[in-house]
Scaffold this motif. Structure first.
Motif, PDB file in Angstrom:
ATOM      1  N   SER A 146      -7.457   3.386   6.420  1.00  0.00           N
ATOM      2  CA  SER A 146      -8.266   4.472   6.949  1.00  0.00           C
ATOM      3  C   SER A 146      -7.344   5.627   7.304  1.00  0.00           C
ATOM      4  O   SER A 146      -6.121   5.459   7.398  1.00  0.00           O
ATOM      5  CB  SER A 146      -9.064   4.031   8.184  1.00  0.00           C
ATOM      6  OG  SER A 146      -8.191   3.758   9.266  1.00  0.00           O
ATOM      7  N   ASN A 171      -4.545  11.835   3.310  1.00  0.00           N
ATOM      8  CA  ASN A 171      -4.951  11.455   1.963  1.00  0.00           C
ATOM      9  C   ASN A 171      -4.715   9.949   1.786  1.00  0.00           C
ATOM     10  O   ASN A 171      -3.583   9.483   1.849  1.00  0.00           O
ATOM     11  CB  ASN A 171      -4.141  12.237   0.924  1.00  0.00           C
ATOM     12  CG  ASN A 171      -4.344  11.700  -0.473  1.00  0.00           C
ATOM     13  OD1 ASN A 171      -5.446  11.305  -0.841  1.00  0.00           O
ATOM     14  ND2 ASN A 171      -3.279  11.656  -1.254  1.00  0.00           N
ATOM     15  N   PRO A 208      -0.637   9.485  -8.948  1.00  0.00           N
ATOM     16  CA  PRO A 208      -0.964   8.169  -8.392  1.00  0.00           C
ATOM     17  C   PRO A 208       0.290   7.331  -8.191  1.00  0.00           C
ATOM     18  O   PRO A 208       1.234   7.389  -8.973  1.00  0.00           O
ATOM     19  CB  PRO A 208      -1.882   7.560  -9.458  1.00  0.00           C
ATOM     20  CG  PRO A 208      -1.515   8.276 -10.719  1.00  0.00           C
ATOM     21  CD  PRO A 208      -1.130   9.664 -10.325  1.00  0.00           C
ATOM     22  N   ARG A 248       0.844  -1.197   0.000  1.00  0.00           N
ATOM     23  CA  ARG A 248       0.000   0.000   0.000  1.00  0.00           C
ATOM     24  C   ARG A 248       0.882   1.250   0.000  1.00  0.00           C
ATOM     25  O   ARG A 248       2.100   1.162  -0.139  1.00  0.00           O
ATOM     26  CB  ARG A 248      -0.965   0.000   1.198  1.00  0.00           C
ATOM     27  CG  ARG A 248      -2.110  -1.019   1.070  1.00  0.00           C
ATOM     28  CD  ARG A 248      -3.071  -0.927   2.243  1.00  0.00           C
ATOM     29  NE  ARG A 248      -4.185  -1.843   2.160  1.00  0.00           N
ATOM     30  CZ  ARG A 248      -5.439  -1.487   1.913  1.00  0.00           C
ATOM     31  NH1 ARG A 248      -5.730  -0.220   1.701  1.00  0.00           N
ATOM     32  NH2 ARG A 248      -6.399  -2.390   1.893  1.00  0.00           N
ATOM     33  N   GLN A 250     -12.103  -1.031   1.315  1.00  0.00           N
ATOM     34  CA  GLN A 250     -12.807  -0.730   2.559  1.00  0.00           C
ATOM     35  C   GLN A 250     -13.509  -1.949   3.150  1.00  0.00           C
ATOM     36  O   GLN A 250     -13.874  -1.944   4.317  1.00  0.00           O
ATOM     37  CB  GLN A 250     -13.849   0.374   2.309  1.00  0.00           C
ATOM     38  CG  GLN A 250     -13.252   1.703   1.880  1.00  0.00           C
ATOM     39  CD  GLN A 250     -14.326   2.706   1.491  1.00  0.00           C
ATOM     40  OE1 GLN A 250     -15.277   2.380   0.776  1.00  0.00           O
ATOM     41  NE2 GLN A 250     -14.182   3.924   1.976  1.00  0.00           N
ATOM     42  N   PRO A 260      -2.907   1.031  -3.625  1.00  0.00           N
ATOM     43  CA  PRO A 260      -3.979   1.623  -2.817  1.00  0.00           C
ATOM     44  C   PRO A 260      -3.407   2.338  -1.597  1.00  0.00           C
ATOM     45  O   PRO A 260      -2.293   2.047  -1.155  1.00  0.00           O
ATOM     46  CB  PRO A 260      -4.823   0.409  -2.408  1.00  0.00           C
ATOM     47  CG  PRO A 260      -3.881  -0.752  -2.486  1.00  0.00           C
ATOM     48  CD  PRO A 260      -2.934  -0.442  -3.605  1.00  0.00           C
ATOM     49  N   GLY A 261      -4.181   3.276  -1.062  1.00  0.00           N
ATOM     50  CA  GLY A 261      -3.759   3.976   0.141  1.00  0.00           C
ATOM     51  C   GLY A 261      -3.974   3.128   1.383  1.00  0.00           C
ATOM     52  O   GLY A 261      -4.405   1.972   1.311  1.00  0.00           O
ATOM     53  N   ASP A 297      -6.027   8.051  -0.914  1.00  0.00           N
ATOM     54  CA  ASP A 297      -6.457   7.579  -2.232  1.00  0.00           C
ATOM     55  C   ASP A 297      -5.323   6.963  -3.046  1.00  0.00           C
ATOM     56  O   ASP A 297      -5.493   6.647  -4.218  1.00  0.00           O
ATOM     57  CB  ASP A 297      -7.127   8.702  -3.031  1.00  0.00           C
ATOM     58  CG  ASP A 297      -6.158   9.823  -3.407  1.00  0.00           C
ATOM     59  OD1 ASP A 297      -4.955   9.729  -3.077  1.00  0.00           O
ATOM     60  OD2 ASP A 297      -6.607  10.810  -4.033  1.00  0.00           O
ATOM     61  N   GLY A 298      -4.140   6.791  -2.423  1.00  0.00           N
ATOM     62  CA  GLY A 298      -3.035   6.156  -3.124  1.00  0.00           C
ATOM     63  C   GLY A 298      -2.245   7.084  -4.019  1.00  0.00           C
ATOM     64  O   GLY A 298      -1.446   6.627  -4.831  1.00  0.00           O
ATOM     65  N   SER A 299      -2.431   8.394  -3.864  1.00  0.00           N
ATOM     66  CA  SER A 299      -1.696   9.363  -4.673  1.00  0.00           C
ATOM     67  C   SER A 299      -0.953  10.324  -3.759  1.00  0.00           C
ATOM     68  O   SER A 299      -1.145  10.333  -2.546  1.00  0.00           O
ATOM     69  CB  SER A 299      -2.649  10.146  -5.583  1.00  0.00           C
ATOM     70  OG  SER A 299      -3.452  11.040  -4.801  1.00  0.00           O
ATOM     71  N   GLU A 310     -15.935   0.408  -1.146  1.00  0.00           N
ATOM     72  CA  GLU A 310     -14.989   0.051  -2.191  1.00  0.00           C
ATOM     73  C   GLU A 310     -14.181  -1.167  -1.752  1.00  0.00           C
ATOM     74  O   GLU A 310     -14.197  -1.567  -0.576  1.00  0.00           O
ATOM     75  CB  GLU A 310     -14.074   1.226  -2.497  1.00  0.00           C
ATOM     76  CG  GLU A 310     -14.828   2.453  -3.001  1.00  0.00           C
ATOM     77  CD  GLU A 310     -13.902   3.634  -3.231  1.00  0.00           C
ATOM     78  OE1 GLU A 310     -12.692   3.491  -2.951  1.00  0.00           O
ATOM     79  OE2 GLU A 310     -14.384   4.677  -3.696  1.00  0.00           O
ATOM     80  N   ASP A 365       0.890   8.716   1.952  1.00  0.00           N
ATOM     81  CA  ASP A 365       1.292  10.005   1.387  1.00  0.00           C
ATOM     82  C   ASP A 365       2.033  10.803   2.457  1.00  0.00           C
ATOM     83  O   ASP A 365       1.428  11.299   3.399  1.00  0.00           O
ATOM     84  CB  ASP A 365       0.048  10.764   0.918  1.00  0.00           C
ATOM     85  CG  ASP A 365       0.396  12.065   0.196  1.00  0.00           C
ATOM     86  OD1 ASP A 365       1.588  12.422   0.156  1.00  0.00           O
ATOM     87  OD2 ASP A 365      -0.527  12.709  -0.321  1.00  0.00           O
TER      88      ASP A 365
END
Length: 706
Positions: free
Chosen positions: A169, A152, A161, A143, A253, A165-166, A154-156, A250, A146
């Motif tokens: 939680s 954040n 990106p 994973r 999650q 994946p991020g 969202d994996g970016s 998602e 950031d």
């Protein structure tokens, strides 16, 4: 009820929904159809993108859709993370995880990975296989955290990106980041009641040699309680909704383990860990010196498990129930209500320490930012659109403009100066971006820290510009041109420079342009992973450095302390457990030089007083007295001097000005000179070179003891 008992008598029976039980015991939704010609019931069952006739397989059926089961469930999992700091992706190595129940898992790395992300993907697959074989309920995958904004998930990062994946939680991401996770890492999701990792280390390595090396690890962190609605319909995959009952969950999650709402048994600490809690009562001073504004009766709870501080929580009295405590967000400092003195955090007793080696602590200097200098060249000495090296001159170690001091200068947060940016317009004193469409030039300069080798690219679209990229390797010697664009760029170009290679180390950089038109300039990005991800190229106005600190680790608490002062040591993002490397490579030129022979190096490697050496090379211009870019007192071997300029090069070993004399002076070099036979184990910081007697440039090969 059987199919026969429900066979309709009305041959004109219309098609209708049905709930069908098949011979294998599964129950599926179907479409019931009665064929009056054959007087047979048929059941059409959706199966992917096809429709299957299941006549003859039906055990029982009834008209109407299958019932839908909606259940409230809740989940809470442990999260643990490790990253690949201090490793290399193409190593052949073995690694171990020590678990809270005393067991050990081992995984391997086969050396086939060609970059950092594939390495972590290999780690994750091998750890998952080892966990499965041990019967552990773990879910392991690579994973991304950031490090610019841990909230954040969202994996970016900064809009780029990562390809992963991020974190599961925001609370988990922030906890992992505080524990040292930065960018890519291996994420462990562990169900309650399962053993958790307490240590990760490398056991063997083909590149680094065998011996224990502790990996950066964070956790185990107990994630937040999360509620979901689980919608199950016969014959269909379950559908997960978040707690609001509307938002679909998602893939990242959806929990790995769950219980019906109200039945989840939560663990206060990782399984098989001995935990104790320390409480203190004091005030929150709210960063206000006036005691009358302080908030009274704040409780701090410190959770210590197996001697390690796992969490520090602040609580206050529940307004509705004074016998209960509720979470409290500390605003200021936690202080003694009478004296105002801060209440120190609990630190577990330490009965024994072990040395963990030296930590090179990154010490920043100056301000973070790039110096932008701008010359408004309406008339003068530099021709617009000319090659930058024909406009700027290298004088006194820096590139200078023929018109002297810049007309304007300002500090940019990154190596970026685009005419469309409000900061540029304000910095140069223009009224708008269009007002910068002049015959003008730019210079960007600053000190950069490269934790490892990477590439820098200009990502701003440019038209009609040329550029020069110069670097002072390791902040030693002269500026060296490593990229220069001598032709005008064209509309739609992605930038003046692409993939300019920079080695690891702290360097000084200057970048110049030949001209600016409206909506143009330069905006640089840095990649440390071969272009897979990028980040802003950041510099500072002062030269940072690394301070070497001997570090001890408390065996009880895991705390790191300065071996000489006893002060707790925090490991920062730019700190390194390996001595930072700063090798000055040979710059591109017209001459090709050879290094020391195999015999030279083999002879130099037999010194008994050391274990290993590191080879280095530096190229000097023959215009002044020079010295090697090494630390004071650094010892090693002088291997070879290659004079490609046809003149004379003098050198000395005692710090004096070189000349062609006897004694400590070693005379002149007029061509290749291999010095390794008689210049061993010398103080390299005292060696001086002088190539001003007609030599254009020369190269020095040497080794340092490590």
């Amino acid at each position: 009820m059987s199919e026969l008992e429900l066979r309709p008598i009305n041959f004109d029976f219309e098609d209708a929904a049905a709930c069908v039980t098949l011979a294998d015991g599964t129950t599926v939704s179907a479409l019931h159809h009665y064929d009056p010609k054959t007087r047979q019931d048929k059941f059409l069952v959706p199966d992917g993108n096809t429709v299957v006739d299941v006549t003859g397989q039906v055990v029982e059926w009834k008209v109407g859709a299958c019932p839908v089961d909606v259940e409230c469930v809740e989940s809470q999992e442990w999260t643990y993370g490790i990253d690949n700091s201090g490793t290399i992706f193409n190593d052949i190595a073995t690694y171990c995880l020590e678990l809270s129940d005393g067991s050990v898992l081992e995984w391997s790395q086969d050396g086939s990975s060609n970059n950092w992300t594939p390495q972590l993907q290999e780690w994750s697959a091998n750890i998952q296989a080892a966990a499965d074989a041990a019967g552990l309920l773990w879910f392991v995958e690579p994973r991304f955290v950031d490090n610019r904004d841990p909230s954040n998930i969202d994996g970016s990062s900064a809009g780029s990106p990562s390809g992963l994946p991020g974190a599961p939680s925001v609370p988990i991401a922030e906890a992992l980041f505080a524990g040292g996770m930065s960018w890519r890492y291996v994420n462990f999701q562990i169900c309650p009641g399962q053993p958790v990792p307490v240590r990760a280390f490398r056991k063997t390595s083909q590149i680094y040699g065998d011996g224990v090396y502790d990996l950066t690890a964070a956790g185990a962190v107990l994630g937040p309680i999360q509620k979901f609605w689980l919608c199950t319909e016969c014959g269909s995959a379950p559908i997960w909704y978040l707690a609001d009952g509307v938002t679909l969950a998602e893939a990242g999650q959806i929990p790995n383990c769950w219980e019906p709402c109200g039945t989840l048994t939560l663990a206060e600490s990782p399984p098989d860990r001995a935990c104790e809690f320390f409480f203190a009562s004091a005030c929150d001073n709210q960063n206000d010196p006036d005691p009358l504004s302080w908030i009274q009766d704040i409780t701090r709870r410190t959770t210590v498990c197996n001697g390690e501080v796992l969490s520090v929580d602040y609580l206050s009295a529940d307004p509705g129930d004074p016998t209960s405590l509720v979470p409290y967000d500390l605003i200021g400092a936690f202080v003694d209500c009478a004296s105002g003195e801060p209440i120190a955090e609990e630190t577990p007793n330490c009965r024994d320490y072990v040395s963990v080696g030296n930590l090179w602590k990154f010490v920043p200097q100056g301000e973070v930012g790039t110096l932008i200098e701008w010359w408004e060249l309406q008339t003068g000495n530099g021709a617009p659109h000319d090659t930058p090296s024909n406009i700027f001159s290298l004088v006194g170690g820096t590139y200078t403009h023929p018109n002297g001091a810049p007309d304007a200068s300002y500090l940019s947060p990154t190596f970026s100066a685009t005419t469309s940016a409000p900061a540029f317009v304000a910095g140069v004193g223009a009224s708008s971006s269009a007002d910068t469409n002049r015959t003008d030039q730019l210079k960007l300069s600053g000190y950069v820290n490269m934790p490892r080798a990477g590439v820098v690219s200009d990502t701003n679209g440019n038209t009609g510009e040329r550029g020069l990229f110069a670097i002072q390797y390791c902040c030693e010697g002269d500026l060296v041109t490593i990229a220069e664009r001598t032709t005008d760029s064209v509309p739609g170009d992605a930038g003046i420079f692409t993939n300019v290679e920079l080695p690891a180390g702290i360097h000084y950089v200057e970048i110049m342009t030949s001209d600016l038109s409206a909506w143009q300039g330069m905006q640089f990005s840095l990649s440390l992973d071969g272009g897979a991800t990028t980040q802003p190229f950041i510099s500072s106005t002062g030269k940072p450095y690394f301070e070497c600190i001997p570090v001890l680790k408390c065996l009880d608490s895991g705390l790191l302390v300065h071996a000489e002062t006893g002060v707790v040591v925090e490991v920062g993002l730019n700190d390194s457990w390996c001595e930072p490397k700063c090798v000055s490579p040979v710059s591109a030129g017209t001459s090709t030089v050879a290094g020391p022979s195999a015999e030279d190096i083999a002879t130099a490697m037999v010194l008994a007083e050391r274990d290993s050496v590191e080879g280095r090379v530096v190229k000097f211009l023959g215009n002044a007295t020079q010295q090697l870019p090494v630390a004071a007192g650094q010892r090693g071997n002088l291997l070879s001097i290659e004079d490609s300029g046809g003149g004379l090069v003098y050198f000395s070993l005692d710090g004096s000005v070189p000349s062609n004399t006897a004694g400590a002076q070693r005379g002149e070099v007029t061509g290749p000179y291999h010095a390794s036979y008689n210049l061993r184990n010398i103080d390299l910081s005292q060696v001086r070179f002088d190539g001003s007697a007609g030599s254009a440039d020369y190269t020095v090969w040497y080794e340092v003891f490590i």
